[in-house]
Scaffold this active site. Structure first.
Site, PDB file in Angstrom:
ATOM      1  N   ASP A  28      34.043  30.637  51.965  1.00  0.00           N
ATOM      2  CA  ASP A  28      34.800  31.057  50.794  1.00  0.00           C
ATOM      3  C   ASP A  28      33.822  31.574  49.734  1.00  0.00           C
ATOM      4  OD1 ASP A  28      37.787  30.410  49.719  1.00  0.00           O
ATOM      5  OD2 ASP A  28      36.296  30.407  48.074  1.00  0.00           O
ATOM      6  N   LEU A  29      34.320  32.475  48.884  1.00  0.00           N
ATOM      7  CA  LEU A  29      33.456  33.012  47.817  1.00  0.00           C
ATOM      8  C   LEU A  29      33.095  31.947  46.787  1.00  0.00           C
ATOM      9  CD1 LEU A  29      35.163  36.494  47.281  1.00  0.00           C
ATOM     10  CD2 LEU A  29      33.004  36.024  48.461  1.00  0.00           C
ATOM     11  N   TYR A  55      44.862  42.471  39.146  1.00  0.00           N
ATOM     12  CA  TYR A  55      44.009  42.901  40.260  1.00  0.00           C
ATOM     13  C   TYR A  55      43.142  44.097  39.840  1.00  0.00           C
ATOM     14  CZ  TYR A  55      43.020  45.586  44.522  1.00  0.00           C
ATOM     15  OH  TYR A  55      42.415  46.343  45.496  1.00  0.00           O
ATOM     16  N   LYS A  59      38.947  44.604  39.232  1.00  0.00           N
ATOM     17  CA  LYS A  59      38.097  45.653  39.825  1.00  0.00           C
ATOM     18  C   LYS A  59      37.325  46.391  38.729  1.00  0.00           C
ATOM     19  CE  LYS A  59      39.079  44.777  44.058  1.00  0.00           C
ATOM     20  NZ  LYS A  59      38.025  44.224  44.944  1.00  0.00           N
ATOM     21  N   SER A  96      44.189  54.497  49.519  1.00  0.00           N
ATOM     22  CA  SER A  96      45.042  53.763  50.467  1.00  0.00           C
ATOM     23  C   SER A  96      44.408  53.875  51.845  1.00  0.00           C
ATOM     24  CB  SER A  96      46.450  54.377  50.488  1.00  0.00           C
ATOM     25  OG  SER A  96      46.951  54.509  49.166  1.00  0.00           O
TER      26      SER A  96
END
Ligand code: 15L
Length: 285
Positions: A65-66, A154, A158, A183
């Site tokens: 996991d991060l 989200y 970023k 995409s």
């Protein structure tokens, strides 16, 4: 009888193929990660896959996991570069986004810094600029230098990720190519994706360009194919050596027949982030 001495070899030894470059691929079990596991080795990369869950077909993958700093440090040890796709890739609760895409990203960069890894290819997203008006026919494409206009938590994460990458370059000399992925899937599925599609093959071309370009500092690029209806300026990606080969236009007739044009004034009509600006797809709880 004395053995005849061998004639001195005048032929130069054939050049050895270069050693495959070791690359940590985080998020290896995800959609983009699965395509990259299949496509990147052809460019001469030896991938070390990592994901928070077991990676189908890759028993050698690191499962971490991060949040696990020690595991991340061990995972980056000895690699030449990291392709960082891990984290949350849709809208979710703010705290979950922060844990994976903000704190987790910083853990990854710390591991990279501590282990002296030179370069990261960071999966940013078009949703960092999702509320930018989509260029209309005849208008110039959206430049990379356009201000961040995140369309979700989200997208906000970023935008933060791009700034974190800039900081690690300016402060610590860690290079990054931040790829604002459009995409990335096998085929476009909506009218919007006729503009935003990044074919998996072009994604591999773009990641290879990002990994192989001699010096990148912190470079931000858009990630789309050579779509006839493209919205984004691919200049900084092409400057790295990216030469996309696919075009979503091949799917246009079928998609337009199935979906029609976006409703005027709808999020899909107005903004590059499309539905993310109004009713974003969310991570299942
Ligand atoms: C993204 O950033 C998402 O991770 C992906 O699921 C797609 O929705 C893509 O953007 C897109 O804009 O189509």
């Amino acid at each position: 009888m004395q053995p005849t001495p061998l004639a001195p070899c005048t032929q130069p030894a054939p050049p050895r193929p270069p050693e495959p470059r070791a690359v940590l691929l985080t998020g290896a079990a995800g959609g983009v990660g699965t395509h990259m596991r299949e496509l990147l080795p052809a460019y001469g990369y030896a991938l070390r896959p990592l994901d928070a869950r077991p990676v189908p077909g890759a028993p050698e993958a690191v499962v971490a996991d991060l949040a696990d700093r020690a595991a991340l440090r061990e995972a980056v040890r000895g690699v030449d570069a990291v392709v960082h796709l891990a984290g949350i890739a849709l809208e979710a609760e703010f705290d979950a986004i922060v844990a994976a895409n903000v704190t987790g990203l910083q853990h990854l960069y710390e591991a990279v810094r501590e282990e002296g890894v030179r370069r990261v290819v960071f999966a940013s997203s078009n949703h960092a600029v999702g509320f930018s008006p989509r260029p209309r026919r005849g208008e110039p494409p959206l430049p990379v230098a356009t201000p961040h206009r995140p369309d979700t938590f989200y997208g906000l994460s970023k935008a933060f990720g791009e700034d974190l990458a800039q900081y690690y370059w300016d402060r610590h000399g860690v290079e990054t190519v931040s790829v604002r992925i459009g995409s990335c899937q096998a085929e476009p599925e909506s009218v919007r994706m006729l503009s935003t599609w990044l074919s998996p093959a072009d994604c591999a071309r773009l990641f290879h360009a990002a990994l192989a370009a001699p010096e990148v500092g912190h470079t931000v690029v858009y990630g789309s194919s050579a779509n006839t209806r493209a919205w984004w300026d691919l200049g900084s990606a092409r400057a790295l050596g990216y030469a996309p080969e696919d075009d979503a236009e091949a799917f246009a007739e079928r998609i337009l027949a199935a979906h029609g044009r976006p409703v005027p004034g709808s999020a899909e009509d107005l903004y590059v982030g499309g539905d993310f600006c109004a009713d974003p797809p969310r991570l299942a709880r």
